[in-house]
Design a protein around this motif. Structure first.
Motif, short mmCIF file in Angstrom:
data_model
loop_
_atom_site.label_atom_id
_atom_site.label_comp_id
_atom_site.label_asym_id
_atom_site.label_seq_id
_atom_site.Cartn_x
_atom_site.Cartn_y
_atom_site.Cartn_z
N UNK A 161 -9.22 8.46 4.25
CA UNK A 161 -9.27 9.93 4.19
C UNK A 161 -8.44 10.52 3.04
N UNK A 162 -9.05 10.47 1.86
CA UNK A 162 -8.46 11.07 0.66
C UNK A 162 -9.54 11.97 0.07
N UNK A 163 -9.15 13.21 -0.26
CA UNK A 163 -10.10 14.18 -0.79
C UNK A 163 -9.66 14.62 -2.18
N UNK A 164 -10.65 14.96 -2.99
CA UNK A 164 -10.32 15.45 -4.32
C UNK A 164 -10.91 16.83 -4.54
N UNK A 190 0.86 -1.19 0.00
CA UNK A 190 0.00 0.00 0.00
C UNK A 190 0.89 1.23 0.00
N UNK A 191 0.49 2.23 -0.80
CA UNK A 191 1.25 3.48 -0.76
C UNK A 191 0.48 4.59 -1.44
N UNK A 244 -2.98 8.37 8.39
CA UNK A 244 -4.23 7.66 8.58
C UNK A 244 -4.64 6.93 7.29
N UNK A 245 -4.40 7.53 6.14
CA UNK A 245 -4.75 6.88 4.87
C UNK A 245 -3.98 5.58 4.71
#
Length: 137
Positions: free
Chosen positions: A119-122, A4-5, A54-55
């Protein structure tokens, strides 16, 4: 077994190479890319940000849950950060297993759950405005 990255640029050849395993008869990949429209408007580009510690932690939890539920050889979750242009890959989910059904089901679970929990936002850049939204479709 788990990779994961968060990255600036996704390199698809690396993804496939990682997922190969001599015991895997099935490799499933989901590649999400920037499309040129959303909400009935023309999209110029997207920008992604994340709460990185956190992601990564949530992505690892998802990978472990998938391994508990399906007999997987490898799991890969990679999400791009930063500004992305139309057609550019922004998220790749991959699983490898002895049989295709496990690969298909686990890959679908991972992308659907990632979009709900990580927690990923675009930021969507339209011709007439710019809007921050969560990464859920």
């Amino acid at each position: 077994m788990i990779h994961v990255k968060l990255v600036e640029k996704i390199i698809l050849e690396e993804v496939y190479t990682y997922l190969q395993d001599p015991e895997a008869g099935g490799i499933d990949l989901f590649i999400g890319s920037v499309r040129n429209h959303a909400l009935g408007k023309n999209v110029l580009k997207l920008e992604f940000e994340a709460y990185e510690p956190m992601a990564i932690s949530e992505m690892k939890k998802l990978a472990h849950k998938a391994i508990e539920k399906w007999p997987l050889k490898k799991v890969l979750i990679v999400h791009a950060l930063g500004e992305k242009q139309i057609g550019e890959p922004v998220v790749v989910i991959g699983t490898s297993s002895a049989h295709r059904q496990d690969a298909f089901e686990s890959c679908r679970y991972l992308i659907d759950t990632l979009k709900m929990t990580v927690p990923i936002w675009k930021k969507e850049y339209f011709t007439d405005q710019t809007v921050w939204v969560n990464a859920h479709p």
